[in-house]
Design a protein around this motif. Sequence first.
Motif, PDB file in Angstrom:
ATOM      1  N   ALA A  31      53.924  81.226  53.090  1.00 33.20           N
ATOM      2  CA  ALA A  31      52.666  80.717  53.683  1.00 33.20           C
ATOM      3  C   ALA A  31      51.843  81.301  54.198  1.00 33.20           C
ATOM      4  O   ALA A  31      51.944  82.389  54.435  1.00 33.20           O
ATOM      5  CB  ALA A  31      53.047  79.693  54.391  1.00 33.20           C
ATOM      6  N   SER A  32      50.524  80.463  53.584  1.00 37.62           N
ATOM      7  CA  SER A  32      49.361  82.189  54.676  1.00 37.62           C
ATOM      8  C   SER A  32      49.162  81.833  55.724  1.00 37.62           C
ATOM      9  O   SER A  32      49.869  80.627  56.939  1.00 37.62           O
ATOM     10  CB  SER A  32      47.435  81.437  53.718  1.00 37.62           C
ATOM     11  N   GLN A  33      48.943  83.227  56.524  1.00 38.11           N
ATOM     12  CA  GLN A  33      48.450  83.135  57.759  1.00 38.11           C
ATOM     13  C   GLN A  33      47.119  83.000  58.236  1.00 38.11           C
ATOM     14  O   GLN A  33      46.745  82.576  59.386  1.00 38.11           O
ATOM     15  CB  GLN A  33      49.403  83.863  58.518  1.00 38.11           C
ATOM     16  N   THR A  34      46.400  82.219  57.376  1.00 41.03           N
ATOM     17  CA  THR A  34      45.094  82.240  57.504  1.00 41.03           C
ATOM     18  C   THR A  34      44.168  81.219  56.851  1.00 41.03           C
ATOM     19  O   THR A  34      44.938  81.123  55.939  1.00 41.03           O
ATOM     20  CB  THR A  34      44.247  83.390  57.538  1.00 41.03           C
ATOM     21  N   LEU A  35      43.295  80.795  57.516  1.00 34.61           N
ATOM     22  CA  LEU A  35      42.398  79.920  56.282  1.00 34.61           C
ATOM     23  C   LEU A  35      41.245  80.323  55.690  1.00 34.61           C
ATOM     24  O   LEU A  35      40.631  80.976  56.842  1.00 34.61           O
ATOM     25  CB  LEU A  35      41.155  78.976  57.576  1.00 34.61           C
ATOM     26  N   ASP A  36      40.751  80.281  54.720  1.00 32.76           N
ATOM     27  CA  ASP A  36      39.710  81.167  54.216  1.00 32.76           C
ATOM     28  C   ASP A  36      39.145  79.496  52.842  1.00 32.76           C
ATOM     29  O   ASP A  36      39.349  78.227  53.822  1.00 32.76           O
ATOM     30  CB  ASP A  36      40.374  81.677  52.578  1.00 32.76           C
ATOM     31  N   ALA A  64      28.758  67.536  60.350  1.00 35.12           N
ATOM     32  CA  ALA A  64      28.662  69.319  60.805  1.00 35.12           C
ATOM     33  C   ALA A  64      29.740  70.022  60.610  1.00 35.12           C
ATOM     34  O   ALA A  64      29.947  71.133  60.303  1.00 35.12           O
ATOM     35  CB  ALA A  64      29.225  68.699  62.174  1.00 35.12           C
ATOM     36  N   GLN A  65      30.939  69.355  60.041  1.00 33.62           N
ATOM     37  CA  GLN A  65      32.454  70.179  59.410  1.00 33.62           C
ATOM     38  C   GLN A  65      31.144  70.582  57.724  1.00 33.62           C
ATOM     39  O   GLN A  65      32.025  72.112  57.463  1.00 33.62           O
ATOM     40  CB  GLN A  65      33.165  69.507  58.835  1.00 33.62           C
ATOM     41  N   MET A  66      30.648  70.080  56.800  1.00 34.24           N
ATOM     42  CA  MET A  66      30.149  70.829  55.853  1.00 34.24           C
ATOM     43  C   MET A  66      28.942  72.248  56.243  1.00 34.24           C
ATOM     44  O   MET A  66      29.240  72.969  55.208  1.00 34.24           O
ATOM     45  CB  MET A  66      29.173  69.424  54.668  1.00 34.24           C
ATOM     46  N   ALA A  67      28.513  71.907  57.013  1.00 36.32           N
ATOM     47  CA  ALA A  67      27.335  72.449  57.655  1.00 36.32           C
ATOM     48  C   ALA A  67      28.356  74.012  57.945  1.00 36.32           C
ATOM     49  O   ALA A  67      27.495  74.942  57.693  1.00 36.32           O
ATOM     50  CB  ALA A  67      26.335  72.521  58.921  1.00 36.32           C
ATOM     51  N   GLN A  68      29.523  73.525  59.263  1.00 37.97           N
ATOM     52  CA  GLN A  68      30.138  75.097  59.291  1.00 37.97           C
ATOM     53  C   GLN A  68      30.248  76.114  57.571  1.00 37.97           C
ATOM     54  O   GLN A  68      30.319  76.936  58.247  1.00 37.97           O
ATOM     55  CB  GLN A  68      31.185  74.914  60.512  1.00 37.97           C
ATOM     56  N   PHE A  69      30.853  74.878  56.979  1.00 36.97           N
ATOM     57  CA  PHE A  69      31.668  75.645  56.244  1.00 36.97           C
ATOM     58  C   PHE A  69      30.897  76.380  55.355  1.00 36.97           C
ATOM     59  O   PHE A  69      30.640  77.356  54.582  1.00 36.97           O
ATOM     60  CB  PHE A  69      32.249  74.801  54.854  1.00 36.97           C
ATOM     61  N   SER A  76      29.805  85.293  54.915  1.00 34.60           N
ATOM     62  CA  SER A  76      30.503  85.840  54.364  1.00 34.60           C
ATOM     63  C   SER A  76      30.621  86.943  53.083  1.00 34.60           C
ATOM     64  O   SER A  76      30.550  87.971  52.665  1.00 34.60           O
ATOM     65  CB  SER A  76      32.324  85.207  53.779  1.00 34.60           C
ATOM     66  N   GLN A  77      29.918  85.696  52.474  1.00 32.30           N
ATOM     67  CA  GLN A  77      28.790  86.551  51.337  1.00 32.30           C
ATOM     68  C   GLN A  77      28.093  87.921  51.845  1.00 32.30           C
ATOM     69  O   GLN A  77      27.938  88.120  51.286  1.00 32.30           O
ATOM     70  CB  GLN A  77      28.259  85.378  50.684  1.00 32.30           C
ATOM     71  N   MET A  78      27.845  87.644  52.684  1.00 33.18           N
ATOM     72  CA  MET A  78      26.557  88.281  53.436  1.00 33.18           C
ATOM     73  C   MET A  78      26.868  89.386  53.689  1.00 33.18           C
ATOM     74  O   MET A  78      26.746  90.856  53.595  1.00 33.18           O
ATOM     75  CB  MET A  78      25.377  87.962  54.751  1.00 33.18           C
ATOM     76  N   ASN A  79      28.184  89.867  54.005  1.00 32.41           N
ATOM     77  CA  ASN A  79      28.729  90.911  54.484  1.00 32.41           C
ATOM     78  C   ASN A  79      29.322  91.488  53.100  1.00 32.41           C
ATOM     79  O   ASN A  79      29.363  92.791  53.772  1.00 32.41           O
ATOM     80  CB  ASN A  79      30.219  90.158  55.367  1.00 32.41           C
ATOM     81  N   THR A  80      29.889  91.075  52.828  1.00 33.59           N
ATOM     82  CA  THR A  80      30.188  92.043  51.499  1.00 33.59           C
ATOM     83  C   THR A  80      29.163  92.366  50.956  1.00 33.59           C
ATOM     84  O   THR A  80      29.154  93.590  50.109  1.00 33.59           O
ATOM     85  CB  THR A  80      30.759  90.509  50.198  1.00 33.59           C
TER      86      THR A  80
END
Length: 230
Positions: A31-36, A64-69, A76-80
């Motif tokens: 099982a994964s230990q982080t949320l992607d 609000a959840q969709m905006a946060q996502f 994440s894309q900007m950091n890459t």
Amino acid sequence: MTSSTFDSTLSSLGIGRSGTAATPTTTTQAASQTLDQSDFLQLMTAQLKNQDPFNPVDNTQMVAQMAQFSSVAGISQMNTTLTQIADKLGATSASDALSYVGKTVLAPGNVAYGRTSGGIAGAVQLGDDATDVTVAISDANGNLLKTMSLGAQDKGTVSFDWDGTNDAGESAGSGPFTVTTYATNNGTTVNSQALVWAPVAAVSMPSDGEAQLTLPGVGQIPVSDVVEVG
């Protein structure tokens, strides 16, 4: 959604509430230990499927959840992208590397060839202050030719110049010569590295990694190892 329903949803995804992986009962996959992003979408879908039909998720909360996502995905894309730009700016271009050919560089090494005028020049890289620094020069057979004391020196790069004569005052020839350094601070050994001047004979540009310079007697070194260009 109730706490028990939320925990159940996390468990079905193999995720524990505390952040540690839960042990699924229907699969043996780790099982994964982080949320992607994929986990986030699965969690949102599970939330919609398991919501109370008499008390559905509020539209405002969903937006609000969709905006946060969307915000997290964008960051994440900007950091890459920024990482790729930084790597590109920090890399040595082919033209930069090729410009070293024919030049003489000071780099870590223990083998040096004599100058036309005789002797060699080099340096000692000290990892700390030293009360005594010594440079020993030997011929290709390991015979000691000259020992030079540079005395007390501060941490950093210390230059030396050998005129090409041995302890008897005779010419030692054109080499190759082996350079060995010793450094102590009141009897305690200090880390030292010999630096020698050598011409750049060739440059190789690997498809992945840093450009490599070929130095006679030294071998291949990465461009980042060059201390000085003559």
